[in-house]
Design a protein around this motif. Structure first.
Motif, short mmCIF file in Angstrom:
data_model
loop_
_atom_site.label_atom_id
_atom_site.label_comp_id
_atom_site.label_asym_id
_atom_site.label_seq_id
_atom_site.Cartn_x
_atom_site.Cartn_y
_atom_site.Cartn_z
N SER A 1 0.85 -1.21 0.00
CA SER A 1 0.00 0.00 0.00
C SER A 1 0.87 1.25 0.00
CB SER A 1 -0.90 0.04 1.23
OG SER A 1 -1.56 -1.15 1.38
N GLN A 2 2.02 1.18 0.70
CA GLN A 2 2.94 2.32 0.65
C GLN A 2 3.42 2.53 -0.78
OE1 GLN A 2 6.00 1.69 3.70
NE2 GLN A 2 4.40 0.96 5.05
N CYS A 3 3.67 1.43 -1.50
CA CYS A 3 4.10 1.54 -2.91
C CYS A 3 3.01 2.25 -3.73
CB CYS A 3 4.35 0.16 -3.51
SG CYS A 3 5.72 -0.73 -2.78
N ILE A 4 1.75 1.89 -3.49
CA ILE A 4 0.65 2.53 -4.24
C ILE A 4 0.66 4.05 -3.97
CG2 ILE A 4 -1.88 2.73 -4.47
CD1 ILE A 4 -0.81 0.16 -5.74
N GLY A 5 0.76 4.41 -2.69
CA GLY A 5 0.77 5.84 -2.34
C GLY A 5 1.93 6.56 -3.01
N MET A 6 3.10 5.92 -3.02
CA MET A 6 4.28 6.56 -3.63
C MET A 6 4.12 6.68 -5.14
SD MET A 6 7.26 4.88 -1.25
CE MET A 6 8.65 5.51 -2.14
N MET A 7 3.53 5.66 -5.76
CA MET A 7 3.32 5.74 -7.22
C MET A 7 2.29 6.81 -7.55
SD MET A 7 3.49 1.90 -8.83
CE MET A 7 2.61 0.94 -7.62
N GLU A 8 1.22 6.87 -6.77
CA GLU A 8 0.18 7.88 -7.08
C GLU A 8 0.74 9.29 -6.93
OE1 GLU A 8 -3.97 5.44 -6.50
OE2 GLU A 8 -3.43 6.83 -4.90
N ARG A 9 1.54 9.47 -5.89
CA ARG A 9 2.16 10.80 -5.70
C ARG A 9 3.11 11.11 -6.87
NH1 ARG A 9 1.64 15.71 -4.94
NH2 ARG A 9 3.53 16.81 -4.31
N SER A 10 3.85 10.12 -7.33
CA SER A 10 4.79 10.33 -8.44
C SER A 10 4.04 10.72 -9.71
CB SER A 10 5.59 9.05 -8.73
OG SER A 10 6.29 8.68 -7.59
N ILE B 1 -1.04 0.79 -12.07
CA ILE B 1 -1.21 1.11 -10.64
C ILE B 1 -2.62 0.68 -10.20
CG2 ILE B 1 -1.29 2.96 -8.90
CD1 ILE B 1 0.64 4.56 -10.77
N SER B 2 -3.58 0.94 -11.07
CA SER B 2 -4.96 0.60 -10.72
C SER B 2 -5.13 -0.90 -10.57
CB SER B 2 -5.92 1.12 -11.80
OG SER B 2 -5.78 2.53 -11.90
N ALA B 3 -4.49 -1.68 -11.46
CA ALA B 3 -4.60 -3.15 -11.37
C ALA B 3 -3.96 -3.63 -10.06
CB ALA B 3 -3.91 -3.79 -12.57
N ALA B 4 -2.81 -3.02 -9.71
CA ALA B 4 -2.11 -3.40 -8.46
C ALA B 4 -2.99 -3.05 -7.26
CB ALA B 4 -0.78 -2.66 -8.38
N LYS B 5 -3.61 -1.90 -7.35
CA LYS B 5 -4.45 -1.43 -6.24
C LYS B 5 -5.65 -2.35 -6.03
CE LYS B 5 -6.33 3.03 -4.93
NZ LYS B 5 -6.37 4.46 -5.26
N LEU B 6 -6.23 -2.80 -7.14
CA LEU B 6 -7.38 -3.70 -7.03
C LEU B 6 -6.99 -4.99 -6.32
CD1 LEU B 6 -9.33 -3.39 -10.37
CD2 LEU B 6 -10.32 -3.43 -8.08
N LEU B 7 -5.81 -5.53 -6.63
CA LEU B 7 -5.36 -6.77 -5.98
C LEU B 7 -5.20 -6.53 -4.47
CD1 LEU B 7 -4.30 -9.67 -6.03
CD2 LEU B 7 -2.07 -8.79 -6.75
N ILE B 8 -4.63 -5.37 -4.13
CA ILE B 8 -4.40 -5.07 -2.70
C ILE B 8 -5.74 -4.91 -1.96
CG2 ILE B 8 -3.47 -3.32 -1.13
CD1 ILE B 8 -1.27 -2.82 -3.26
N TYR B 9 -6.65 -4.15 -2.54
CA TYR B 9 -7.95 -3.94 -1.87
C TYR B 9 -8.72 -5.27 -1.77
CZ TYR B 9 -7.85 1.16 -1.50
OH TYR B 9 -7.56 2.45 -1.12
N HIS B 10 -8.62 -6.07 -2.81
CA HIS B 10 -9.30 -7.37 -2.80
C HIS B 10 -8.73 -8.22 -1.66
CE1 HIS B 10 -10.90 -11.20 -4.14
NE2 HIS B 10 -9.66 -11.68 -4.14
N ALA B 11 -7.39 -8.26 -1.57
CA ALA B 11 -6.75 -9.08 -0.51
C ALA B 11 -7.13 -8.56 0.88
CB ALA B 11 -5.22 -9.04 -0.68
N ALA B 12 -7.13 -7.24 1.04
CA ALA B 12 -7.44 -6.67 2.36
C ALA B 12 -8.90 -6.93 2.74
CB ALA B 12 -7.14 -5.17 2.37
N ALA B 13 -9.79 -6.79 1.74
CA ALA B 13 -11.22 -7.02 2.03
C ALA B 13 -11.44 -8.48 2.42
CB ALA B 13 -12.05 -6.64 0.81
N LYS B 14 -10.74 -9.37 1.72
CA LYS B 14 -10.88 -10.80 2.00
C LYS B 14 -10.31 -11.14 3.38
CE LYS B 14 -9.93 -15.00 -0.49
NZ LYS B 14 -9.20 -15.66 -1.56
N LYS B 15 -9.15 -10.53 3.69
CA LYS B 15 -8.53 -10.77 5.00
C LYS B 15 -9.44 -10.25 6.12
CE LYS B 15 -4.31 -10.02 7.72
NZ LYS B 15 -4.25 -11.37 8.30
N SER B 16 -10.06 -9.09 5.88
CA SER B 16 -10.94 -8.51 6.89
C SER B 16 -12.13 -9.42 7.17
CB SER B 16 -11.47 -7.14 6.43
OG SER B 16 -10.39 -6.26 6.22
N ARG B 17 -12.47 -10.28 6.19
CA ARG B 17 -13.58 -11.22 6.41
C ARG B 17 -13.07 -12.56 6.94
NH1 ARG B 17 -14.95 -9.77 1.24
NH2 ARG B 17 -15.02 -11.94 0.55
#
Ligand SMILES: Cc1cc2nc3c(=O)[nH]c(=O)nc-3n(C[C@H](O)[C@H](O)[C@H](O)COP(=O)(O)OP(=O)(O)OC[C@H]3O[C@@H](n4cnc5c(N)ncnc54)[C@H](O)[C@@H]3O)c2cc1C
Length: 383
Positions: free
Chosen positions: A254-263, A298-314
């Protein structure tokens, strides 16, 4: 840029993002360059972040935490990454996403009430000391030992490349407690408090990036650790550490996503105003396509991260998703940020520019927390 907040996040996550972004803009951004120069984050940053409730995201409310799920970890990582200071993100995340969760996950009620409140409040800083000079990727070959002596364990060994080694007061560490244990068997986890006979810290390491995040070695020389500081089950420390890896990978990616979006943000500002051939760089189709393809990746990477986090939260096992993420997202970031530097021309290579710092700060993400090849091994094991 793809915004997934309304699809994946609850009101509490969105509110948390808003507060953290505001705090970073008003209190971090003005000072963080000075911390890069000094090579360390001052204690008042942890205290302030603790006061604002940012350091105990996964901590139960009874110990002063916010009780946010894995999506909270993602929001935290993205905003730390968006700050554009990889060193700040590394040190804070080491404290809050890597070390503290070990006590939250595996500590006894006594250990939790003894350690967590001060750490979540940022009054004490934590480090996570696992890597040894003999190797970091292969955690089955660590040489540190702990031998029981009355009410203590006697710890011997050396840990290296330890983030927060200078600034932290408390460390999570691991040593072999069963001399007959082989491979992953026979390790135990300890929480150790800095200071006292037999505990020393080496000189501060100089790094290429993550400059505000201090790093050094720890030496344990017949250092006595109270038996009450053994965390989790004796002899099963390796498996205890493995339980934290999903969260660690979510935080780092997620830090990588934030750094890429800022870049991308600062590169868009640059190319849209940089004169070229009577127009601007943005008027060149190849530049527009380059940025559009980065935003798509970046968007594809972000989707994988959100999907993993949502699944882990469940409550699901997300070893596969988090290993795939850690194998690929830091690699994507190296390519994307390098291309952003290219689009800045020579100015992007100058010290003092934001894109140059982010570029230096991208490198450690594919070295630490599981190298890309190690992550691909993890994925292959699950196929
Ligand atoms: C900035 C930074 C901060 C860090 N902070 C901490 C910290 O706070 N606490 C801590 O304990 N450690 C920390 N580390 C250390 C980090 O965890 C290790 O660097 C990492 O585990 C890799 O270990 P190593 O450096 O010993 O590399 P090695 O294990 O020697 O590996 C070297 C390279 O070999 C390749 N390789 C390794 N295994 C395989 C495999 N199975 N298949 C194919 N190729 C492979 C990879 O390319 C790898 O990069 C930090 C490192 C950095 C760079």
């Amino acid at each position: 840029m793809l915004n997934l907040d309304s699809e994946y996040l609850a009101e509490e996550h969105r509110l948390f993002r808003e507060q953290l972004r505001k705090y970073i803009a008003s209190e971090i951004a003005p000072e963080a360059s000075a911390w890069e120069e000094a090579g360390i984050i001052p204690p008042h940053v942890y205290e302030r972040m603790g006061e604002l409730g940012f350091l105990g995201l996964g901590v139960p409310a009874e110990y002063g935490g916010a009780e946010l799920d894995a999506l909270g970890t993602v929001v935290f990582g993205e905003e730390l990454g968006r700050s554009g200071f990889g060193g700040l993100a590394a040190s804070i995340s080491d404290h809050a996403d890597m070390a503290l969760p070990v006590i939250v996950r595996s500590g006894t009620p006594e250990q939790k009430s003894r350690f967590i409140p001060d750490i979540a409040a940022g009054k004490r800083v934590m480090g996570f000391a696992v890597t040894e000079p003999g190797g970091g990727s292969d955690l089955t070959n660590l040489k540190s030992t702990a031998v029981r002596d009355g009410d203590d364990w006697i710890l011997n060994g050396q840990k290296t490349f330890i983030t927060n080694a200078i600034s932290a007061d408390v460390f999570i560490t691991i040593a072999r407690t069963d001399p007959n244990g082989k491979g992953a068997k026979g390790y135990s986890i300890f929480v150790v408090e800095k200071g006292g006979k037999g505990f020393s810290v080496g000189a501060k390491f100089e790094k290429t990036g993550w400059c505000s995040s201090d790093m050094s070695e720890l030496f344990f020389d017949d250092f006595r650790v109270p038996a009450a500081n053994l965390i989790g089950e004796e002899g099963r420390g390796f498996y205890g550490l493995m339980r934290g890896l999903e969260r660690e990978r979510l935080a780092l990616c997620s830090q990588c996503i934030g750094m890429m979006e800022r870049s991308i943000e600062i590169t868009l500002e640059h190319v849209k105003t940089r004169p070229a051939y009577g127009k601007t760089l943005w008027d060149l189709q190849s530049i527009r396509h380059e940025i559009a393809s980065h935003v798509s990746e970046i968007s594809a990477a972000k989707l994988l991260i959100y999907h993993a986090a949502a699944k882990k939260s469940r409550g699901f096992d997300v070893r596969m998703e988090t290993s795939m993420m850690k194998a690929t997202v830091p690699q994507t970031m190296k390519r994307v940020v390098d291309s952003c530097v290219q689009m800045h021309g020579a100015s992007g290579y100058m010290r003092g520019t934001e894109i140059e710092r982010i570029w230096r700060d991208t490198r450690p993400f594919s070295l630490g927390g599981g190298a890309a090849s190690v992550m691909l091994d993890e994925v292959a094991k699950l196929l």
